[in-house]
Design a protein around this motif. Structure first.
Motif, short mmCIF file in Angstrom:
data_model
loop_
_atom_site.label_atom_id
_atom_site.label_comp_id
_atom_site.label_asym_id
_atom_site.label_seq_id
_atom_site.Cartn_x
_atom_site.Cartn_y
_atom_site.Cartn_z
N PRO A 92 0.83 -1.19 0.00
CA PRO A 92 0.00 0.00 0.00
C PRO A 92 0.87 1.25 0.00
O PRO A 92 2.04 1.20 0.39
CB PRO A 92 -0.77 -0.12 1.32
N GLN A 93 0.32 2.35 -0.41
CA GLN A 93 1.13 3.55 -0.53
C GLN A 93 1.38 4.19 0.83
O GLN A 93 0.80 5.22 1.16
CB GLN A 93 0.46 4.55 -1.48
N VAL A 94 2.23 3.58 1.62
CA VAL A 94 2.69 4.26 2.82
C VAL A 94 3.89 5.11 2.47
O VAL A 94 4.22 5.28 1.30
CB VAL A 94 3.01 3.25 3.96
N LEU A 95 4.52 5.63 3.51
CA LEU A 95 5.62 6.59 3.32
C LEU A 95 6.76 6.04 2.46
O LEU A 95 7.30 4.98 2.73
CB LEU A 95 6.18 6.96 4.70
N LYS A 96 7.12 6.80 1.45
CA LYS A 96 8.37 6.51 0.74
C LYS A 96 9.32 7.67 0.98
O LYS A 96 8.92 8.83 0.92
CB LYS A 96 8.12 6.36 -0.76
N THR A 97 10.56 7.34 1.25
CA THR A 97 11.50 8.42 1.53
C THR A 97 12.76 8.26 0.71
O THR A 97 13.05 7.20 0.16
CB THR A 97 11.92 8.48 3.01
N LEU A 98 13.54 9.33 0.69
CA LEU A 98 14.88 9.28 0.13
C LEU A 98 15.81 8.60 1.12
O LEU A 98 15.66 8.76 2.33
CB LEU A 98 15.39 10.70 -0.12
N ILE A 99 16.77 7.86 0.58
CA ILE A 99 17.78 7.21 1.42
C ILE A 99 19.13 7.82 1.08
O ILE A 99 19.52 7.80 -0.09
CB ILE A 99 17.87 5.71 1.15
N ALA A 100 19.79 8.32 2.10
CA ALA A 100 21.15 8.83 1.89
C ALA A 100 22.13 7.92 2.62
O ALA A 100 21.74 7.12 3.47
CB ALA A 100 21.26 10.25 2.43
N THR A 101 23.38 8.04 2.25
CA THR A 101 24.43 7.46 3.07
C THR A 101 25.48 8.53 3.28
O THR A 101 25.83 9.26 2.36
CB THR A 101 25.02 6.19 2.45
N ASP A 102 25.93 8.68 4.54
CA ASP A 102 26.97 9.65 4.86
C ASP A 102 28.16 8.91 5.43
O ASP A 102 28.01 7.93 6.16
CB ASP A 102 26.45 10.67 5.88
N CYS A 103 29.36 9.39 5.10
CA CYS A 103 30.57 8.69 5.52
C CYS A 103 31.38 9.52 6.50
O CYS A 103 31.70 10.68 6.22
CB CYS A 103 31.45 8.37 4.30
N ILE A 104 31.71 8.91 7.62
CA ILE A 104 32.64 9.51 8.57
C ILE A 104 34.01 8.96 8.19
O ILE A 104 34.30 7.78 8.43
CB ILE A 104 32.27 9.15 10.02
N ILE A 105 34.82 9.81 7.58
CA ILE A 105 36.10 9.37 7.02
C ILE A 105 37.22 9.81 7.95
O ILE A 105 37.45 11.00 8.13
CB ILE A 105 36.30 9.97 5.61
N VAL A 106 37.90 8.82 8.53
CA VAL A 106 38.90 9.10 9.56
C VAL A 106 40.28 8.73 9.05
O VAL A 106 40.46 7.74 8.33
CB VAL A 106 38.58 8.29 10.83
N GLY A 107 41.25 9.56 9.41
CA GLY A 107 42.64 9.26 9.10
C GLY A 107 43.53 9.78 10.21
O GLY A 107 43.06 10.46 11.12
N ILE A 108 44.82 9.43 10.15
CA ILE A 108 45.74 9.98 11.15
C ILE A 108 46.94 10.57 10.43
O ILE A 108 47.44 10.00 9.46
CB ILE A 108 46.16 8.91 12.19
#
Lengths: 227, 227
Positions: A3-19
């Motif tokens: 049924p037409q319930v909520l459709k949303t955008l999906i994002a992905t965010d990256c926490i990019i760590v270095g030293i």
DNA sequence: GCAAAAGTGTTCAGATTACACCCATGG
DNA sequence: CCATGGGTGTAATCTGAACACTTTTGC
């Protein structure tokens, strides 16, 4: 089908760590799209039609750094309805560990991105500050039992550099003698005959991490603690 | 605001774990909607418009068990494009810990759901088997350092019941003397003067978990290991 | 009294901690 | 020759694993 319930955008965010130079750093970008265009943001993307979140994260990491084969792990999914003023978007956050030297050596990286020391981070948009905190907490947990230090250090490193990584991550000093004994008690740190003299007159030996030996140890059910 | 990229349905599925008569069990349901109607499935729902994933999971837990105030934690988000034959749906899996006695005492639970012992689980739909495996792995990790046993046991329990939980979770036996010494070395297990005699003639004392004491200990940076 | 589960004590090996010490070398 | 960071040795202490042991009680 559904049924037409909520459709949303999906994002992905990256926490990019270095030293770099003994300091943990995070790669962020001036956000290229509205809303909040040009503010500091984690690097992310929307999920494609035939793509997993993992694949999308790898895609955005490649476009940001020019690197493949990056250590990448799903962190948490952020779903507050008001988290993005541009619309209902949920974000599947990932964290990535990068050798900053490799990053610098690579020409095909994205413009507008910048490494910040963790204690010098600008305010990030949306809930990205939360994501960073959650990622660091998870990193601290994981680094106790998993060989993730070697995803950040370059191929050859001194034991002092390794110790510095843990001291930086946990914000506490460790006894050098005991630290060396502990990490050398496992056999997966292989001493090379190369010395590097940039921090002392005597110079210190370079070691490398042998993944094969580690995995063999691990498969024998040894309890391996790094700290 | 954003260009018309992919919009998808967001589901949340709950891995609901309890312990009964020394056996770990999982609560599953005969799926009420197509596709794969009437097959065994984790209990889930679609995300509402003004709802976080956490809230949606609590909502579905309440409708399934009649219980509130359940231990609930986000596990992982599953995004394979083909994971649900009914359409592109990503699922934010959560795991929940339940006192089965409370469940049985409650009248407002959903019909069609059933507890299965972990080693007697039926095949579940979609990627739900993976979710269960991932949840158990995370539970095993978490139970080493966090007081989650007490989310599953009833308010008063014997030390043997506590030991049984760990033996069941890790599928190995622990030495009783050493186990007792370890858990009693912390002060948050409070001995009551009640005895229970259903497993022995001598009877065994009931203990309760004191959350306040635990949290005070924890805040003092003690390293607390349960196993 | 004895079987059976509840509960305790003792020992020993290995890990952790603190800290004193030696080594190599450029200036 | 000495300051400096690299690197090692050792004794005291803590922890964990193994296992023998005592206690209580219904039958």
């Amino acid at each position: 089908m559904y049924p037409q319930v909520l459709k949303t955008l999906i994002a992905t965010d990256c926490i990019i760590v270095g030293i770099e130079e003994g300091t943990l750093k995070l790669l962020v970008i001036k956000r290229p799209i509205p809303p909040l265009k040009d503010r500091w943001s984690l690097i992310g993307t929307f999920l494609g039609i035939e793509e997993t979140a993992h694949q999308a994260a790898h895609r955005v990491l490649y476009s940001a750094t020019g690197l493949n084969n990056i250590y990448l792990d799903q962190l948490h999914t952020y779903t507050r309805p008001d988290r993005d003023p541009g619309g209902r978007v949920i974000s599947i956050a990932h964290f990535a560990l990068i050798r900053i030297a490799d990053y610098h050596n690579n020409s095909s990286k994205q413009v507008g991105s910048k490494w910040f020391a963790l204690n010098d981070l600008p305010k990030l948009i949306f809930d990205h500050d939360n994501m960073v905190n959650d990622a660091l907490a998870k990193l601290r947990e994981r680094a106790k039992f998993n060989p993730i230090a070697f995803e950040l250090l370059s191929e050859y490193f001194t034991l002092k550099q390794l110790q510095n990584f843990y001291e930086e991550l946990y914000q506490q000093k460790f006894d050098t003698a005991n630290f060396r004994k502990k990490v050398l008690s496992y056999s997966f740190l292989v001493k090379t005959n190369k010395k590097v003299k940039d921090t002392s007159k005597k110079g210190s030996f370079l070691y490398r991490y042998d993944r094969k030996i580690y995995e063999e140890l691990r498969s024998k059910e040894f309890k391996i603690r790094f700290i």
